[in-house]
Scaffold this motif. Sequence first.
Motif, PDB file in Angstrom:
ATOM      1  N   ALA A   2      92.567 -13.045 -30.111  1.00  0.00           N
ATOM      2  CA  ALA A   2      91.453 -12.647 -29.523  1.00  0.00           C
ATOM      3  C   ALA A   2      90.935 -12.858 -28.876  1.00  0.00           C
ATOM      4  O   ALA A   2      90.501 -13.575 -29.491  1.00  0.00           O
ATOM      5  N   VAL A   3      90.377 -12.481 -27.665  1.00  0.00           N
ATOM      6  CA  VAL A   3      88.858 -12.466 -27.339  1.00  0.00           C
ATOM      7  C   VAL A   3      87.878 -11.628 -27.222  1.00  0.00           C
ATOM      8  O   VAL A   3      89.113 -10.960 -26.348  1.00  0.00           O
ATOM      9  N   ASP A   4      86.922 -11.535 -27.333  1.00  0.00           N
ATOM     10  CA  ASP A   4      85.951  -9.662 -26.552  1.00  0.00           C
ATOM     11  C   ASP A   4      85.649 -10.532 -25.110  1.00  0.00           C
ATOM     12  O   ASP A   4      84.768 -11.095 -24.979  1.00  0.00           O
ATOM     13  N   PRO A   5      86.111 -10.403 -23.763  1.00  0.00           N
ATOM     14  CA  PRO A   5      85.680 -10.497 -22.747  1.00  0.00           C
ATOM     15  C   PRO A   5      84.408 -10.230 -22.930  1.00  0.00           C
ATOM     16  O   PRO A   5      83.650 -10.704 -22.007  1.00  0.00           O
ATOM     17  N   LYS A   6      84.166  -9.469 -23.327  1.00  0.00           N
ATOM     18  CA  LYS A   6      82.510  -8.210 -22.396  1.00  0.00           C
ATOM     19  C   LYS A   6      81.185  -9.829 -23.437  1.00  0.00           C
ATOM     20  O   LYS A   6      80.995  -9.388 -23.126  1.00  0.00           O
ATOM     21  N   ALA A   7      81.983 -10.173 -25.332  1.00  0.00           N
ATOM     22  CA  ALA A   7      80.921 -10.375 -25.465  1.00  0.00           C
ATOM     23  C   ALA A   7      80.389 -12.004 -25.072  1.00  0.00           C
ATOM     24  O   ALA A   7      80.126 -13.045 -24.515  1.00  0.00           O
ATOM     25  N   LEU A   8      81.798 -12.121 -24.617  1.00  0.00           N
ATOM     26  CA  LEU A   8      81.732 -13.475 -23.940  1.00  0.00           C
ATOM     27  C   LEU A   8      81.404 -14.641 -22.745  1.00  0.00           C
ATOM     28  O   LEU A   8      80.774 -14.831 -22.364  1.00  0.00           O
ATOM     29  N   ARG A   9      81.795 -12.441 -21.976  1.00  0.00           N
ATOM     30  CA  ARG A   9      80.372 -12.758 -20.793  1.00  0.00           C
ATOM     31  C   ARG A   9      79.466 -12.891 -21.272  1.00  0.00           C
ATOM     32  O   ARG A   9      78.261 -13.417 -20.067  1.00  0.00           O
ATOM     33  N   ALA A  10      79.159 -11.832 -21.853  1.00  0.00           N
ATOM     34  CA  ALA A  10      77.179 -11.641 -21.940  1.00  0.00           C
ATOM     35  C   ALA A  10      76.331 -13.145 -22.622  1.00  0.00           C
ATOM     36  O   ALA A  10      75.255 -13.226 -22.149  1.00  0.00           O
ATOM     37  N   GLN A  27      81.613  -8.960 -12.355  1.00  0.00           N
ATOM     38  CA  GLN A  27      81.459  -8.542 -11.297  1.00  0.00           C
ATOM     39  C   GLN A  27      82.151 -10.154 -10.459  1.00  0.00           C
ATOM     40  O   GLN A  27      82.537  -9.943  -9.880  1.00  0.00           O
ATOM     41  N   SER A  28      81.313 -10.793 -10.474  1.00  0.00           N
ATOM     42  CA  SER A  28      81.645 -12.245  -9.545  1.00  0.00           C
ATOM     43  C   SER A  28      83.205 -13.237 -10.046  1.00  0.00           C
ATOM     44  O   SER A  28      82.893 -14.096  -9.635  1.00  0.00           O
ATOM     45  N   HIS A  29      83.276 -12.943 -11.725  1.00  0.00           N
ATOM     46  CA  HIS A  29      83.536 -14.359 -11.481  1.00  0.00           C
ATOM     47  C   HIS A  29      85.031 -13.067 -13.090  1.00  0.00           C
ATOM     48  O   HIS A  29      85.145 -13.357 -13.878  1.00  0.00           O
ATOM     49  N   PRO A  30      86.125 -12.059 -12.122  1.00  0.00           N
ATOM     50  CA  PRO A  30      86.700 -10.752 -13.598  1.00  0.00           C
ATOM     51  C   PRO A  30      87.416 -12.079 -13.392  1.00  0.00           C
ATOM     52  O   PRO A  30      88.152 -11.177 -14.980  1.00  0.00           O
ATOM     53  N   HIS A  31      87.765 -13.072 -13.628  1.00  0.00           N
ATOM     54  CA  HIS A  31      89.599 -13.263 -13.814  1.00  0.00           C
ATOM     55  C   HIS A  31      89.331 -14.861 -14.419  1.00  0.00           C
ATOM     56  O   HIS A  31      89.950 -15.563 -14.900  1.00  0.00           O
ATOM     57  N   TYR A 172      83.119 -21.565  -7.517  1.00  0.00           N
ATOM     58  CA  TYR A 172      82.764 -20.737  -7.961  1.00  0.00           C
ATOM     59  C   TYR A 172      82.971 -21.426  -9.827  1.00  0.00           C
ATOM     60  O   TYR A 172      82.389 -20.122 -10.502  1.00  0.00           O
ATOM     61  N   LEU A 173      82.967 -22.412 -10.253  1.00  0.00           N
ATOM     62  CA  LEU A 173      82.338 -22.896 -11.749  1.00  0.00           C
ATOM     63  C   LEU A 173      81.318 -22.661 -11.432  1.00  0.00           C
ATOM     64  O   LEU A 173      80.761 -24.200 -12.340  1.00  0.00           O
ATOM     65  N   TYR A 174      80.036 -22.746 -10.475  1.00  0.00           N
ATOM     66  CA  TYR A 174      78.696 -23.000 -10.982  1.00  0.00           C
ATOM     67  C   TYR A 174      78.019 -22.728 -12.290  1.00  0.00           C
ATOM     68  O   TYR A 174      77.106 -23.495 -12.809  1.00  0.00           O
ATOM     69  N   PRO A 175      78.899 -21.553 -13.133  1.00  0.00           N
ATOM     70  CA  PRO A 175      77.681 -21.293 -14.109  1.00  0.00           C
ATOM     71  C   PRO A 175      78.371 -22.689 -15.033  1.00  0.00           C
ATOM     72  O   PRO A 175      77.639 -22.941 -16.168  1.00  0.00           O
ATOM     73  N   GLU A 176      79.529 -23.885 -14.858  1.00  0.00           N
ATOM     74  CA  GLU A 176      79.627 -24.842 -15.826  1.00  0.00           C
ATOM     75  C   GLU A 176      78.477 -25.738 -15.458  1.00  0.00           C
ATOM     76  O   GLU A 176      77.885 -26.585 -16.060  1.00  0.00           O
ATOM     77  N   PHE A 177      78.407 -25.636 -13.923  1.00  0.00           N
ATOM     78  CA  PHE A 177      77.123 -26.724 -14.196  1.00  0.00           C
ATOM     79  C   PHE A 177      75.872 -26.364 -14.433  1.00  0.00           C
ATOM     80  O   PHE A 177      75.447 -27.436 -14.744  1.00  0.00           O
ATOM     81  N   VAL A 178      75.823 -25.566 -14.649  1.00  0.00           N
ATOM     82  CA  VAL A 178      74.698 -24.723 -15.748  1.00  0.00           C
ATOM     83  C   VAL A 178      74.538 -25.229 -16.976  1.00  0.00           C
ATOM     84  O   VAL A 178      74.145 -25.572 -17.499  1.00  0.00           O
ATOM     85  N   LEU A 179      76.002 -24.900 -17.713  1.00  0.00           N
ATOM     86  CA  LEU A 179      76.613 -25.651 -19.283  1.00  0.00           C
ATOM     87  C   LEU A 179      76.150 -27.022 -19.195  1.00  0.00           C
ATOM     88  O   LEU A 179      75.561 -27.326 -20.338  1.00  0.00           O
ATOM     89  N   PHE A 180      77.113 -27.090 -18.081  1.00  0.00           N
ATOM     90  CA  PHE A 180      76.299 -29.377 -17.986  1.00  0.00           C
ATOM     91  C   PHE A 180      74.427 -29.536 -18.210  1.00  0.00           C
ATOM     92  O   PHE A 180      74.266 -30.314 -18.514  1.00  0.00           O
ATOM     93  N   GLN A 181      73.553 -28.910 -17.701  1.00  0.00           N
ATOM     94  CA  GLN A 181      72.353 -29.121 -17.376  1.00  0.00           C
ATOM     95  C   GLN A 181      72.238 -28.416 -18.306  1.00  0.00           C
ATOM     96  O   GLN A 181      71.061 -29.304 -18.608  1.00  0.00           O
TER      97      GLN A 181
END
Length: 360
Positions: A2-10, A27-31, A172-181
């Motif tokens: 399992a994964v702790d989604p709250k810890a992952l999002r944080a 809120q922006s990416h609940p799933h 929707y995958l802007y968070p990943e763009f930031v990870l690449f950056q």
Amino acid sequence: LAVDPKALRAELEAVLAANGLLEVLAQSHPHLFSALPFYVSRRHIEQVARVVAAIEEVTASPDYQSAVMSWAPDIAKFNPGSPGGLLGLDFHLTSNGPRLIEINTNPGGVLLNAILGQAQRNCMPELAITPTDAERVEDAVLESMLAEWRLQRGSTPLVSVAIVDESPRQQYLYPEFVLFQELLRRHGYRAEICGPEELVHKQNRLWLGEGTVDYVYNRLTDFALQEPAHEALRAAYLAGEVMMSPHPRAHALYADKRNLSVLGDPDFLQDSGASQLSIDTLIAAVPATGLVTPENRESMWAGRRHLFFKPAAGFGSKASYRGDKLTHRVWDEIAGGNYVAQEIVAPSERRVNPGSVPLK
């Protein structure tokens, strides 16, 4: 498992906040992330690996390249000298093994999945083994990008990278763009996220603001760079003044949906000189796929309940339709465009707990 989604999002929100993005992912990416894994057998992973090897063999053949270039846009004829970076191969797992639904040249999710893997808490490690070392995914991703650079630019030092997509902050995958950056910056490269309209072609270089761009990490879905906003990028790319990956030739060789009609054709594969192992592997893995033409329009409509219709240059299931849900109006649109019809292969299902409704 399992994964702790709250810890992952944080964890991800901390990275995003450091880059000026203060959205709350819950809120922006609940799933965006699943709390439970999907199990894939070792046998299936080995079969997938054989499919990848077979695709690499066939796509390298002159007969295959000649066939798919016959329907590719003119820009795909320009060969920048590299294969095009990461590919995303989408499989549905069936009782007859993995079936290859489509191939994508600018796949999203690899770095998000790496974070997901690192956050997973495995309470019974002897029962399940992850197929990939999540701690090394970033290194592998970076190496694939640098391999593209070396093949196109040799020993020339890489300084600056632009991660380019339409309205990137709204993706929707802007968070990943930031990870690449972040990944690129940690290794000493200048990296910025921008829209294509921010790029300027002047003085035989591609510019972003006051600096030149060496490498465009291309997340655009205008695969032939035909839109007016992409003219600066198109001109610099064709002039060899900027290195881009993935590029239009890669999309034409791998990701055009019409290519599956060739990759799954036993007669074509035989004539092209493919090995018997690759022929057998691809015939088993690629669902029957054909082009929608005026000549087969009536038979396609008659057999539509067993078919899935996709635009040749489509992505992300946009403008794709299950045949059993087609209306006459949509069918007229399909018949007038570049569409392929693919045998329907139901997606795998996962039950969250006993008695629950299965999820795709």
